[in-house]
Design an enzyme around this catalytic site. Structure first.
Site, mmCIF file in Angstrom:
data_model
loop_
_atom_site.group_PDB
_atom_site.id
_atom_site.type_symbol
_atom_site.label_atom_id
_atom_site.label_comp_id
_atom_site.label_asym_id
_atom_site.label_seq_id
_atom_site.Cartn_x
_atom_site.Cartn_y
_atom_site.Cartn_z
ATOM 1 N N GLY A 1 65.837 66.008 62.557
ATOM 2 C CA GLY A 1 64.992 66.954 61.842
ATOM 3 C C GLY A 1 65.194 66.943 60.343
ATOM 4 C CG LEU A 2 68.555 66.651 58.353
ATOM 5 C CD1 LEU A 2 69.986 66.202 58.102
ATOM 6 C CD2 LEU A 2 68.233 67.856 57.484
ATOM 7 C CB SER A 3 62.521 64.181 56.516
ATOM 8 O OG SER A 3 62.135 65.519 56.690
ATOM 9 C CG ASP B 1 59.211 65.976 56.420
ATOM 10 O OD1 ASP B 1 59.425 67.157 56.118
ATOM 11 O OD2 ASP B 1 59.168 65.564 57.593
#
Length: 205
Positions: free
Chosen positions: A61-63, A109
């Site tokens: 989920g941190l791109s 993002d």
């Protein structure tokens, strides 16, 4: 911005070659899509060797995919002598995911990745189309934490596309159309009014 990221080395080669000590299996499709986007756009990209390394957790989920794509595109721009504004780079990264990988992402993002300097945050207003770099807030006695839930996250294999379609349908029903102007109007519409309209059209929760 985080102290972690993705680093890409790109150089001309005899044939397209993709090497990584960091990315998981399947990442080469992202690199190939970046090369194809530029070639399809008329950029004379020679055969390249793309080497990727980094310390950004993958699928958390941190791109990581947006970071990978943005880094590769920036490297290809440097190799071919292209000057590209951050807005254009973010849109190109979005096109790679949308058109070449079939993942219907927005540009959140990508824009944060290409516009956020170290130690700062990015305040984005998609309604107004503005982006502002702001200092990371400091709250005495508190820290920002990123917690790993140990759950993999892959937009390409999850129901992300289905959720996007459901949102588009909901906006069309509630606002009468799925245009940018429609969802901008919804942004200032009282929630009770939106709920009432949705219920009148029997939209699911």
């Amino acid at each position: 911005s985080l102290s972690r990221g993705t680093r890409t080395t790109i150089q001309a080669a005899e044939s397209d070659t993709f090497v990584s000590t960091h990315a998981s299996s399947g990442w080469a499709a992202y690199a190939a899509a970046c090369v194809k986007l530029l070639r399809d756009s008329g950029v004379a990209v020679p055969p390249v060797r793309v080497e990727v390394e980094g310390d950004l957790p993958i699928g958390k989920g941190l791109s990581s995919s947006a970071s990978l794509i943005s880094s590769i595109l920036a490297g290809l721009h440097a190799l071919t002598g292209i000057t590209c504004a951050s807005d254009d780079l973010a849109r190109q990264a979005q096109r790679v995911e949308n058109e070449y990988l079939g993942i219907p992402t927005g540009t959140l993002d990508q824009e944060v990745i290409v516009k956020s300097p170290n130690g700062a945050m990015v305040l984005m207003d998609f309604g107004e189309g503005t982006t502002e770099v702001v200092a990371r807030p400091s709250i005495a006695g508190h820290r920002f934490l990123i917690v790993d839930p140990e759950l993999p996250r892959q937009l390409g294999v999850e129901n992300f596309g289905q959720r996007r379609e459901e949102c588009d349908t909901a906006i069309s029903v509630v606002a009468g159309t799925n245009s940018r102007e429609a969802w901008l109007r919804l942004r200032s519409t009282p929630w009770a009014e939106i709920q009432a309209t949705a219920q009148a059209h029997s939209l699911p929760s």
